[in-house]
Scaffold this motif. Structure first.
Motif, PDB file in Angstrom:
ATOM      1  N   SER A  21    -114.660 -30.504  17.942  1.00  0.00           N
ATOM      2  CA  SER A  21    -113.588 -30.437  16.939  1.00  0.00           C
ATOM      3  C   SER A  21    -112.802 -31.734  16.891  1.00  0.00           C
ATOM      4  N   TRP A  24    -105.522 -30.473  10.669  1.00  0.00           N
ATOM      5  CA  TRP A  24    -106.027 -31.187  11.846  1.00  0.00           C
ATOM      6  C   TRP A  24    -104.971 -31.935  12.658  1.00  0.00           C
ATOM      7  N   GLU A  68    -109.105 -23.928  17.593  1.00  0.00           N
ATOM      8  CA  GLU A  68    -109.924 -24.216  16.419  1.00  0.00           C
ATOM      9  C   GLU A  68    -110.680 -22.980  15.940  1.00  0.00           C
ATOM     10  N   THR A 115    -104.845 -30.436  16.064  1.00  0.00           N
ATOM     11  CA  THR A 115    -105.931 -30.831  16.963  1.00  0.00           C
ATOM     12  C   THR A 115    -105.645 -32.159  17.635  1.00  0.00           C
ATOM     13  N   TRP A 160    -108.155 -21.114  14.005  1.00  0.00           N
ATOM     14  CA  TRP A 160    -107.901 -21.804  12.735  1.00  0.00           C
ATOM     15  C   TRP A 160    -109.041 -21.555  11.754  1.00  0.00           C
TER      16      TRP A 160
END
Length: 479
Positions: free
Chosen positions: A41, A230, A249, A233, A252
């Protein structure tokens, strides 16, 4: 009805895309665990999403100018040339940055630094592949061939999933996943260029400047979408382990499934509203927006209430360790609840050629999200990342609504239909709660609970909402 058909067709391609994405995430999580999913990711966040912001901004400008119907060949050629040049430059900078990091921080404990220094070729490949795919999709959208654009995206995602399964079975790990992703983007992007019914030409410098002028404001919209999806992240990669990032993730990804309808609506309406804006036909634009708002949250509302009951079970579908992200999943769906409406407002603002207004809204979102992410993640870990995204998203929804009102006049929000969606979701919860208490553990029972909840919701919504029922039955013969 033509727009309804286009939206349904595009939505169908997005369902295929999302199912493929879920399958890929499941396989990665099952075989590599949360840590492997987290590392992959981060690579995708850097190469495809963050470094894809310039190409996304230019593609938005191409989509807008082509949809106006004038000098289509020149605008597409100019946009493609700008994107390719920018992609090659960014790819080269990634390779250079990797060399510098390897020399200065060879054994960094920060996930972000470690990934950038050890996977530069994969990241650079994602940059270049993303440029080609985004350019071809912008050309199709600009020609009002949104369903074809969605189909191209579905083909890429499905092909990527199959390729990544092969990569994992061959034992090539995270690096193989990233390279497979890059190859899929490039191959499908090149195929998509052949579908764009535009012969390349040498554009005049004035058109290049016009595209860059629009992109100067559109890049903030591209940055906004990257921050929304993002930023968490990237910030988390400086504070938590790859394992927690993998669980985050996965949550998400499930939340994003619920926003598919909204994305299809905005993609379909953008070229139509853009065309209407040239004649300032604001009444027709308001009608399209009202229709879009009815269906924007049709999945998000029941999704939010549903995960409150079975969220842990749904995440455990990947692996048992993922169940700890149930509360994160709820917060992220709440963020999507705001985003599906905000995106409709801001998309119309861009379509009526007010990129400066959209720029200011998205700038405020980015600023709030970045500041809150850093502060809240530092203080509260991954919960802080989810809350930051939710707060910024609701701010954008309110700002988009009031800004659009100032541009085209009073807006009618279909609160009655949205309330019906909430009522149908409550009826679904009333059925799910006793079923959840009695259902055994296991993936099959989780899937049956999800299907039962979806069936109750759809049935209830069609029963209580005449407008939704009429629209749904009207589309059946069209399909």
């Amino acid at each position: 009805m033509r727009l309804g058909k286009t939206t349904i067709l595009h939505f169908g391609t997005q369902v295929l895309t999302s199912v493929s994405g879920f399958a890929a995430t499941f396989v990665i999580a099952y075989l590599l665990g949360a840590e492997g999913l987290g590392s992959y990711s981060i690579i995708v966040a850097i190469g495809f999403f963050w470094l894809g912001i310039p190409a996304n901004a230019v593609s938005t400008a191409v989509r807008k100018r082509m949809s106006e119907g004038e000098r289509v060949r020149e605008y597409f050629s100019a946009g493609f040339a700008i994107n390719v040049a920018g992609g090659v430059l960014l790819g080269a900078l990634v390779l250079l940055a990797s060399r510098v990091l390897q020399a200065t921080l060879p054994q960094s404990e920060r996930e972000f630094v470690a990934i950038l220094s050890t996977h530069p070729l994969a990241i650079a490949g994602l940059v270049v592949g993303g440029v080609v795919l985004r350019s071809s999709m912008a050309g199709l959208d600009g020609q009002k061939r949104v369903a074809a654009s969605g189909g191209l995206q579905a083909i890429e995602r499905t092909g990527r999933t199959m390729l990544q399964v092969v990569v994992l079975l061959l034992g090539l790990g995270v690096a193989g996943l990233a390279f497979g992703h890059a190859v899929s983007l490039l191959v499908v992007g090149l195929a998509g260029l052949a579908l764009v019914r535009v012969r390349p030409t040498i554009p005049p410098l004035s058109l290049v400047r016009d595209l860059l002028g629009f992109a100067r404001y559109a890049w903030m919209g591209a940055l906004r979408s990257r921050v929304f999806g993002w930023m968490d992240t990237i910030v988390l990669s400086f504070f938590v382990t790859a394992s927690l990032i993998g669980i985050y993730e996965a949550a998400w990804g499930l939340a994003s499934l619920l926003g598919m309808v909204s994305g299809s609506i905005s993609r379909t309406l953008f070229p139509e509203v853009s065309d209407l804006s040239t004649d300032r036909n604001y009444e027709r634009i308001k009608h399209y927006l009202d229709e879009g708002l009815v269906f924007a949250g049709v999945f998000v509302i029941p999704g939010l209430l549903g995960v409150a009951v079975i969220g842990g079970r749904v995440l455990a579908f990947y692996r048992p360790e993922f169940a700890k992200g149930a509360e994160i999943l709820m917060i992220l769906i709440a963020a999507y609840g705001a985003d599906v409406y905000a995106s409709q407002f801001v998309s119309v603002i861009n379509a009526v050629d007010e990129p400066k207004v959209a720029y200011r809204i998205n700038l405020a979102f980015v600023t709030i999200n970045v500041v809150l992410n850093v502060v809240l993640v530092w203080q509260f870990g991954w919960y802080g990342a989810a809350v930051a995204t939710a707060v910024a998203s609701w701010f954008r929804a309110v700002g988009g609504y009031w800004s659009l009102r100032r541009i085209i006049g009073d807006l009618s929000v279909p609160t009655r239909e949205i309330a019906f969606e909430g009522l149908a979701a409550l009826l679904m919860v009333a059925v799910l709660v006793p079923l959840h208490g009695r259902a055994p553990s296991g993936r099959l029972w989780t899937l049956l609970l999800v299907l039962a909840g979806a069936g109750v919701y759809v049935t209830a919504l069609l029963a209580v909402s005449t407008r939704v029922r009429t629209k749904a039955t009207g589309l059946v013969p069209v399909l």
